[in-house]
Design a protein around this motif. Structure first.
Motif, PDB file in Angstrom:
ATOM      1  N   ARG A 280     -41.967 -26.598  59.502  1.00  0.00           N
ATOM      2  CA  ARG A 280     -40.993 -25.520  59.699  1.00  0.00           C
ATOM      3  C   ARG A 280     -40.526 -25.423  61.145  1.00  0.00           C
ATOM      4  NH1 ARG A 280     -40.724 -22.701  55.076  1.00  0.00           N
ATOM      5  NH2 ARG A 280     -42.524 -22.732  53.644  1.00  0.00           N
TER       6      ARG A 280
ATOM      7  N   GLN B  87     -37.185 -32.348  55.546  1.00  0.00           N
ATOM      8  CA  GLN B  87     -37.979 -31.138  55.655  1.00  0.00           C
ATOM      9  C   GLN B  87     -38.333 -30.599  54.267  1.00  0.00           C
ATOM     10  OE1 GLN B  87     -36.085 -27.618  57.477  1.00  0.00           O
ATOM     11  NE2 GLN B  87     -37.793 -27.579  58.933  1.00  0.00           N
TER      12      GLN B  87
ATOM     13  N   ARG C  49     -42.345 -33.185  69.550  1.00  0.00           N
ATOM     14  CA  ARG C  49     -41.241 -32.455  68.931  1.00  0.00           C
ATOM     15  C   ARG C  49     -40.328 -31.849  69.996  1.00  0.00           C
ATOM     16  NH1 ARG C  49     -43.910 -28.641  67.103  1.00  0.00           N
ATOM     17  NH2 ARG C  49     -43.213 -27.041  68.566  1.00  0.00           N
TER      18      ARG C  49
ATOM     19  N   GLN D 267     -36.501 -28.454  63.743  1.00  0.00           N
ATOM     20  CA  GLN D 267     -35.146 -28.000  63.424  1.00  0.00           C
ATOM     21  C   GLN D 267     -34.133 -29.034  63.916  1.00  0.00           C
ATOM     22  OE1 GLN D 267     -34.494 -25.342  61.607  1.00  0.00           O
ATOM     23  NE2 GLN D 267     -36.679 -24.779  61.479  1.00  0.00           N
ATOM     24  N   PRO D 268     -32.977 -29.135  63.247  1.00  0.00           N
ATOM     25  CA  PRO D 268     -31.943 -30.081  63.692  1.00  0.00           C
ATOM     26  C   PRO D 268     -31.486 -29.755  65.115  1.00  0.00           C
ATOM     27  CG  PRO D 268     -31.468 -29.266  61.494  1.00  0.00           C
ATOM     28  CD  PRO D 268     -32.590 -28.438  62.020  1.00  0.00           C
TER      29      PRO D 268
ATOM     30  N   ASP E 117     -28.023 -33.468  60.569  1.00  0.00           N
ATOM     31  CA  ASP E 117     -28.527 -32.169  60.124  1.00  0.00           C
ATOM     32  C   ASP E 117     -28.946 -32.244  58.658  1.00  0.00           C
ATOM     33  OD1 ASP E 117     -28.230 -28.959  60.911  1.00  0.00           O
ATOM     34  OD2 ASP E 117     -28.023 -29.411  58.764  1.00  0.00           O
TER      35      ASP E 117
ATOM     36  N   ARG F 252     -32.779 -31.797  57.193  1.00  0.00           N
ATOM     37  CA  ARG F 252     -33.073 -30.776  56.195  1.00  0.00           C
ATOM     38  C   ARG F 252     -33.654 -31.396  54.929  1.00  0.00           C
ATOM     39  NH1 ARG F 252     -33.481 -26.121  58.899  1.00  0.00           N
ATOM     40  NH2 ARG F 252     -31.559 -25.577  60.056  1.00  0.00           N
TER      41      ARG F 252
END
Length: 434
Positions: free
Chosen positions: A403, A425, A365, A406-407, A418, A422
């Motif tokens: 969580r 996610q 990540r 993130q973008p 993005d 999302r």
């Protein structure tokens, strides 16, 4: 002794010398047997006899000399290709992945075939007299030498095919994942060892426990927990191990605590030390994170700016998802062990599911933070793992990593990426919530 043998066996399994040495000895044995049969070899007038007869001694020596030269030349090619492939593997996938290449049975057998044939031809060539008449030539030994030379040609073809497969990233990832599967399948059957569910450690454990020095520096390769449990029960003691397989320890580290403190610490050190095996490197035996870290290393190198190969990283994520799915239906080792009467005897450090997931996804990540395709694929993999969830610990660990993704910020991010991140996610969180 069993764990010690398994640790040593892993070193032999990933070595390039064991198979060649064994086949070298086999070549010596074959030469001795065939030369002894040379004088009693059946000499009929059939097709086999005409194929075996190779003329007088001078003709046999010329044939053996030619075969020996050719096999040595082929062996040079094999050794050169082996060195080059190991260098490429170290540069592309990391030096720790070399053990995967060394463990390849095809490479070991190819090297062994050449070693066996060379020593066989040398011994037979030395035994054949140049002026010997056809009746005194060990025709069977000469014919077997010709057959072994042909086997070496086929071994070279198979070796090149195997090397070409080994340097493909997907094949490397598959082989490393196979090691993780073996560790998962070998997880100790916890129902056979009682897990402690009663009172915890004594309040004065830290102050009154005796600290036992570890016997040897190196990476902990295996621990015979059952033997330590039996020792603790026999001595009415509680043992806490402040390390786990895969940790690096130094000789003299006091990471074994015994309560009450033993009257003879050196005797306890010798007895408990027999159940702890450490060596120069980590092994997959009892170390759940060993193969995981190798897979992650392949992905991190692929995501480096100098390589920029996200497709290899995606393949690693797929294999990680498969390995985690297999792990989620297994019972993780318990951090506490009790004797048959339910008394706490051993407290140990173990890998939990959250730590395994951290080892699998954290570095990928972080390295792929600027690559939306990698982040989206990771979210999809975690979402697919939701159907394998069996415990709340597993759900919490996977939700935490969803969580954390993130973008990309700054110029690496794009509105469309993005939105895609999302959306994936939300899907993963919804799947985990169900």
């Amino acid at each position: 002794m069993l764990n010690w043998a398994r640790a040593r066996l892993d070193g032999l399994r990933t070595s390039l010398w064991l198979a060649p040495v064994l086949m070298f000895l086999l070549g010596v044995l074959l030469a001795v047997i065939m030369l002894r049969l040379g004088a009693t070899w059946p000499r009929t007038g059939g097709v086999l006899h005409r194929w075996l007869v190779s003329g007088d001694g001078e003709d046999a020596r010329n044939l053996l000399s030619t075969l020996l030269t050719a096999v040595i030349s082929l062996a040079g090619i094999v050794f050169s290709v082996t060195v080059v492939s190991l260098s490429l593997a170290a540069n592309a996938y990391g030096p720790r992945l070399i053990r995967t290449f060394r463990a390849n049975r095809g490479t070991q057998l190819a090297l062994g075939a050449f070693a066996m044939t060379i020593v066989y031809l040398l011994l037979v060539l030395r035994a054949v007299r140049g002026g010997a008449p056809p009746g005194e030539v060990p025709t069977g030994a000469v014919a077997l030498g010709s057959l072994l030379a042909l086997v070496c040609v086929l071994a070279l073809v198979g070796f090149l095919q195997g090397v070409s497969n080994l340097i493909v990233a997907d094949e490397v990832v598959r082989r490393v994942r196979r090691e993780f599967d073996k560790v998962v399948d070998d997880l100790p059957p916890m129902p056979k060892v009682a897990a402690f569910a009663g009172r915890g450690l004594p309040p004065d454990f830290e102050a009154t426990a005796g600290r036992i020095r570890l016997p040897k520096e190196g990476y902990v390769q295996s621990v015979e927990y059952h033997q330590i449990l039996c020792w603790a029960e026999a001595h009415g003691a509680v043992v806490r191990l402040d390390f786990r397989p895969g940790d690096f320890v130094v000789e003299g580290d006091r990471k074994v605590l015994v309560h009450p403190a033993p009257a003879d610490p050196e005797a306890a050190r010798r007895e408990i030390g027999r159940f702890i095996v450490s060596g120069h490197g980590r092994t997959p035996d009892q170390d759940l994170e060993f193969a995981i870290r190798h897979l992650v290393e392949v992905a991190v190198r692929a995501l480096s700016p100098g390589v920029n190969d996200p497709f290899t990283a995606l393949a690693v994520i797929d294999r990680l998802r498969g390995g985690l799915a297999r792990l989620m239906v297994r019972q993780m080792p318990s951090p506490t062990l009790a004797d048959g009467d339910g008394e706490l005897r051993v407290v140990r450090r173990v890998s939990d599911f959250g730590g395994i997931v951290d080892a699998a996804f954290d570095q990928i990540r972080q390295s792929g933070a600027g690559m939306p395709s990698v982040l989206i694929h990771m979210l999809r993999a975690i979402g697919d793992l939701a159907e394998h969830v069996r415990t709340e610990e597993q759900r919490h660990a996977l939700t935490r990593h969803v969580r954390l993704i993130q973008p990309p910020a700054g110029p690496d991010g794009a509105p469309g990426d993005d939105q895609d991140i999302r959306r994936e996610q939300r899907r993963a969180l919804a799947a985990l919530a169900r």
